[in-house]
Design a protein around this motif. Structure first.
Motif, short mmCIF file in Angstrom:
data_model
loop_
_atom_site.label_atom_id
_atom_site.label_comp_id
_atom_site.label_asym_id
_atom_site.label_seq_id
_atom_site.Cartn_x
_atom_site.Cartn_y
_atom_site.Cartn_z
N THR A 47 -27.26 -10.29 -39.25
CA THR A 47 -27.13 -10.06 -37.82
C THR A 47 -27.24 -8.57 -37.52
O THR A 47 -27.45 -7.75 -38.42
CB THR A 47 -25.82 -10.65 -37.27
N GLU A 50 -26.85 -5.92 -31.60
CA GLU A 50 -27.42 -6.47 -30.37
C GLU A 50 -27.30 -8.00 -30.31
O GLU A 50 -27.08 -8.56 -29.24
CB GLU A 50 -28.88 -6.03 -30.23
N GLU A 51 -27.42 -8.67 -31.45
CA GLU A 51 -27.22 -10.12 -31.46
C GLU A 51 -25.77 -10.46 -31.14
O GLU A 51 -25.49 -11.41 -30.39
CB GLU A 51 -27.61 -10.70 -32.82
#
Length: 140
Positions: A47, A50-51
């Motif tokens: 990950t 931003e995710e």
């Protein structure tokens, strides 16, 4: 009552060659691998900030929209929100785009769009961000 949520990242190495893990401390529900390649190249199985921001924004907005619709006398049957957060190296986070589809009996498209726009402005995560936030909202 104020609630403080916590997450901890442990990082080793340099930005470009290193990596780390981010743990959702408050809930204890998950730990995710995180590294620069996921952020700059979209590497799978890892990950990036931003995710995680997109997860926070989509869930917060869905809650805000659900509340606003119920307060307007048209509670939703369902809401699906995808937040697409864009990052560019050297520039940072450029924006968050909310893609929303909802089943809401007894509401016009115009009423729904107005309530969705208001929820976008008043969602606590939206208010915490100093980036452009756009939205596409439609009744299913």
């Amino acid at each position: 009552m104020a609630v403080t949520s916590e997450a901890t990242t442990v990082w080793t190495g340099t930005l470009f060659e290193g990596g780390g893990n981010v743990a959702l401390d408050s809930s204890g529900l998950a730990t995710f691998a995180v590294n620069w390649k996921a952020r700059s190249e979209g590497q799978a199985n890892t990950t990036n900030p931003e995710e995680l921001l997109a997860a926070a924004h989509s869930s917060c907005f869905s809650m805000a929209l659900s509340l606003a619709l119920a307060q307007a006398g048209t509670p939703p049957e369902s809401i699906q929100t995808t937040a697409a957060v864009t990052f560019e190296a050297g520039k940072g986070v450029l924006g968050s785009h909310l893609l929303v589809s909802a089943r809401v009996p007894g509401i016009s498209e115009e009423q729904f769009e107005a309530i969705a726009e208001d929820a976008k402005r008043n969602c606590p995560i939206s208010q915490a961000l100093s980036i452009p936030i756009t939205i596409e909202a439609e009744l299913a």
